[in-house]
Scaffold this active site. Structure first.
Site, short mmCIF file in Angstrom:
data_model
loop_
_atom_site.label_atom_id
_atom_site.label_comp_id
_atom_site.label_asym_id
_atom_site.label_seq_id
_atom_site.Cartn_x
_atom_site.Cartn_y
_atom_site.Cartn_z
N GLU A 178 -76.32 34.33 -9.33
CA GLU A 178 -75.45 33.21 -9.04
C GLU A 178 -74.90 32.60 -10.33
O GLU A 178 -73.73 32.23 -10.39
CB GLU A 178 -76.20 32.15 -8.22
N ASP A 233 -79.05 34.47 -13.83
CA ASP A 233 -79.28 35.22 -12.59
C ASP A 233 -77.93 35.52 -11.94
O ASP A 233 -76.88 35.20 -12.48
CB ASP A 233 -80.23 34.47 -11.65
N HIS A 244 -85.35 30.43 -14.53
CA HIS A 244 -85.94 29.25 -15.14
C HIS A 244 -87.42 29.47 -15.39
O HIS A 244 -87.99 30.46 -14.96
CB HIS A 244 -85.77 28.03 -14.23
N ASP A 276 -76.99 29.74 -15.54
CA ASP A 276 -78.30 30.38 -15.40
C ASP A 276 -78.24 31.90 -15.51
O ASP A 276 -77.24 32.53 -15.18
CB ASP A 276 -78.93 30.01 -14.05
N ARG A 283 -86.09 23.94 -9.09
CA ARG A 283 -85.73 25.05 -8.20
C ARG A 283 -85.90 26.35 -8.96
O ARG A 283 -85.00 26.81 -9.65
CB ARG A 283 -84.29 24.87 -7.70
N GLU A 294 -75.16 24.49 -15.72
CA GLU A 294 -75.01 24.16 -14.30
C GLU A 294 -75.43 22.74 -13.96
O GLU A 294 -74.89 22.12 -13.06
CB GLU A 294 -75.82 25.15 -13.45
N TYR A 351 -87.07 22.14 -14.57
CA TYR A 351 -86.26 22.35 -13.38
C TYR A 351 -87.10 22.71 -12.15
O TYR A 351 -88.03 23.51 -12.24
CB TYR A 351 -85.25 23.45 -13.66
#
Length: 770
Positions: free
Chosen positions: A86, A84, A329, A82, A286, A9, A284
């Site tokens: 999303e 998850d 993350h 990622d 976020r 991403e 990362y």
DNA sequence: CAGTGAGCGAGCTTCCGCTTGACTT
């Protein structure tokens, strides 16, 4: 041509991974989502079973074409977005948009960017988890339906261009309700008694009565009773204790701590962190995870043992406690624990230092402390004085990091002098101070983020944008507000005198706190009244539970949406049809002179007060806008009546009225179309007299003349003016640069109009078109 | 550009969550 295409991403991540994988791999980034619901209409075919209509983001067209080409030529495409909801959806969208061949596509995940983790992931490929993708589609469609059906209701019933949504509307609700609690709060008063004491060696220490006392009389009684007398040590306890470090940062805790320790705004923190991430200094930024990778644990251990020695190290693995955490993350940590400092600007250095310290401390030993409590008694009174001391026996993690709190800092418990039970203690001074209970605190940006996270509302990537959205819509303002003076009583016993004094303090001053606006309150009340279900603090948690059941394959996403949408849409229709326009109308009372009703409400141009009813035929009502420091919720009848006194007509000059008023930009005097601000002179528009006004106006006319090249009367009035940066055309509040090829001195009206009409559109508009 | 506050209608606004740059005053 590379045999393998691997897609992640984030471009920074792509760079790192490319290094791990060598020349058989080309690693690219999707830059987040590449497709989204169509923007016009709802983007969802509601009659067609809620079929989403996805389009490729126009900014991503080039990227998608490039990825498509690379994918076509590669032997294998690895979707490494990622781990998850999303991320799974991004992989699915990539597979769809790039028309990937399932036989040549593999889905892999890793939640830390280390070489072993990435290599391990390549050994354990899987296919796209369609249930998880469906959970994301449900999330996306639900948010779209809610946002795009609720917002238009507001346009109709309150004001155009407003917005509502699952996250932002709850954020506003929190702030509005907190403000109401504060408005309703009645402070209660009590007294606290503390003093300075001396042991037999004459060493000083502080002690206090822990109870709150109800009255001045009670305090006085205590002071009089112990006047000239000694205390004795009734009890003395020493207890060992320990302090444990806080876990490493997540997005939300980083935002909170940077706000408290560095006074950064939430978006400022994210901007600086982004730079640190891109420079490779931190992982990362976020994330909702407090987890540290194996590599990180080892790195921290090595750094701690070499810097502070073995006994300062203690390996810890933390578990996340926030609702709805997806943990794709690691926690936010330095990529290299031996790097205690970085080069960069001041903000970057300070934020990095904070991150480094917090992560290092999280892997350090507990601090060992010794807490001492001493009770002092005097038989003449029913209360004991309590003294607390704290000695750090082993500093442990405190060597590098002390977490701050939102509460007022408790007075530092220092070291107590040694004492024995029964020892006689003299007072130096004993003070009884009047105190007041405090209303709950207003939210700062960071506190709001904390609250949202606790409720499971919003995600690390949206905390900062949500806060700016509610401000952009005018629901909330971040402000500094002066406090009020308040007097309190103090009784002081020194020697054999009890003295009484009245002192003053400033209370209620706020800095950088979030206040609801009138429009924020009106919109909130309207939504709470009509859409209680969506505005409920538990709504997100409820739908998240449903999304989890979709992800586990228990229920189908379109059925879940259908169940939600039916009643929701009905409520929307109902509200549109039956509810009144929301104006936040508040009745303030009656004008004592005329007996007419005075109300405050939101009008076409913002918050206003109105004197007299709208429907009276002959006697038209009078209107006045509120000043920026006033609000519908708090304005009093007296303040409102003051507003009707403006504008004041002071007299005439050359046949044109001279008047004083308060406008959106502050107080001013006006003569025809000349406006002179009263801000610089500090004059009050209620008191300024004709001569003062004329003087200011003449100064202003002179100043205007100096910078005026030409004025074209008529509608609209067009002026050609000299500005700091050169000549320009002014129409109302809008200014236009004069393009090359025109002589400012020789412009005529037609040319001005041509320039105005051909002027490029405003920045905000062109930005949106893109 | 100087007094406004009603409603109509055209055509505009709007959601949440993933990601970074490219824009000027």
């Amino acid at each position: 041509m590379a045999k393998n295409l691997l897609i992640v991403e984030s471009p920074a991540k792509a760079g790192t991974i490319e290094k791990y994988l060598g020349k058989d791999f080309v690693v690219k980034s999707s830059y987040g989502h590449i497709r989204d619901l169509e923007k016009k209409e709802t983007g969802v075919k509601i009659e067609d079973g809620f079929e989403p209509v996805y389009v490729i983001d126009p900014d991503k067209k080039k990227l998608v074409t490039e990825l498509k080409k690379l994918a076509k030529d590669a032997e294998m495409v690895w979707l490494a977005t990622d781990e998850d909801r999303e991320g799974e959806a991004i992989s699915w969208h990539l597979a769809e948009a790039l028309k990937l061949n399932p036989d040549k596509t593999k889905r892999i995940t890793f939640n830390e960017i280390t070489k072993p983790a990435v290599l391990r992931s390549l050994e354990n490929p899987r296919t796209i988890n369609n249930n998880l993708v469906d959970a994301q589609q449900a999330r996306r469609v639900l948010d779209r339906l809610v946002g795009f059906e609720l917002s238009p209701v507001l346009w109709k019933k309150v004001k155009p261009a407003l917005s509502a949504g699952r996250v932002q509307s709850v954020a506003v609700r929190l702030i509005v309700e907190r403000e109401r609690e504060i408005l309703d709060f009645k402070p209660e008063t009590y007294f606290k008694v503390n003093g300075k004491f001396k042991n037999t060696k004459g060493e000083l220490f502080k002690a206090e009565i822990s109870d709150k006392l109800n009255s001045e009389a009670e305090v006085k009684e205590i002071l009089e009773a112990v006047k000239g007398d000694h205390f004795s040590v009734k009890d003395l306890q020493v207890k060992p204790g320990k302090k444990t470090p806080a876990p490493p940062f997540t997005t939300s805790t980083l935002q909170q701590e940077a706000s408290r320790k560095l006074s950064f705004s939430v978006s400022q923190t994210m901007g600086v962190a982004q730079k640190l991430y891109e420079a490779g200094y931190i992982t990362y930024m976020r994330t909702d995870s407090v987890n540290l990778s194996e590599t990180a644990l080892n790195g921290a251990r090595d750094a701690i043992t070499s810097e502070f020695g073995n006994k300062y190290h203690k390996q810890r693995q933390y578990t996340s406690k926030s609702k709805g955490a997806q943990e794709a993350h690691e926690a936010i940590r330095p990529t290299d624990f031996t790097r205690a400092e970085i080069s960069g600007d001041n903000q970057a250095q300070r934020l990095y230092e904070l991150i480094w310290k917090r992560a290092i401390a999280s892997q350090m030993s507990d601090a060992e402390i010794e807490r001492t409590t001493v009770l002092l008694e005097n038989n003449a009174i029913n209360y004991d004085f309590r003294a607390k001391g704290e000695v750090i026996k082993f500093d442990g993690f405190l060597k590098v990091y002390i977490e701050s709190t939102d509460d007022e800092p408790a007075e530092e418990a220092g070291i107590l002098p040694s004492m024995t039970i029964g020892e006689s203690i003299a007072y130096d001074v004993i003070t009884g101070t009047q105190r007041f209970t405090h209303h709950p605190p207003r939210y700062s940006e960071a506190r709001l983020v904390k609250k949202l996270e606790e409720q499971g509302i919003g995600r690390p990537s949206t905390y900062a944008p949500t806060i700016s959205t509610v401000q952009k819509r005018g629901y909330v303002v971040k402000e500094e507000r002066p406090g009020k003076e308040r007097s309190y009583i103090q009784l002081e016993l020194a020697g054999k005198e009890v003295a009484r004094s009245q002192k003053t303090e400033i209370t209620g001053a706020e800095k950088g706190k979030l206040f609801p606006t009138d429009i924020g309150m009106v919109v909130n009340d309207f939504l709470v009244e009509n859409f209680e279900g969506i505005l409920d603090y538990g709504f997100t948690a409820e739908v998240e539970d449903q999304f989890d059941r979709i992800a586990s394959g228990e229920i189908q996403w379109k059925k879940m949406i259908e169940k939600f949408y039916g009643p929701f849409h009905e409520t929307v229709e109902n509200t549109l049809e039956h509810s009144e326009r929301a104006t936040g109308e508040r009745h303030l009372g009656e004008d004592p002179k005329t007996g007419k009703e005075v109300i405050a409400r939101i009008g076409r141009y913002g918050p206003m007060v109105q004197l007299g009813k709208t429907d009276e035929e002959e006697d038209k009502p009078q209107f006045a806008s509120l000043r920026s420091d006033q609000s519908i919720a708090t304005i009093t009848l007296e303040d409102a009546l003051e507003l009707f006194k403006l504008p004041r007509v002071l007299g005439e000059l050359e046949g044109k009225k001279v008047q004083a008023n308060i406008g959106r930009f502050g107080p001013y005097v006006q003569w025809g179309s000349t406006f002179a601000s009263l801000k610089a002179s500090g004059l009050d528009p209620m008191e300024v007299d004709y001569d003062q006004a004329v003087e200011l106006i003449q100064e202003k006319v002179k100043a205007d003349k100096e910078k005026t090249i030409n004025i074209f009367d008529g509608k609209p009035v067009i002026k050609v003016l000299k500005g700091r940066y050169g000549p320009y055309i002014a129409v109302g509040r809008k200014n236009f640069k004069i393009p090359k090829g025109f002589e400012p001195e020789e412009l005529d009206r037609a040319q001005c109009e041509q320039i105005i009409n051909e002027a490029p559109a405003k920045k905000t508009k062109t930005k949106k078109k893109k």
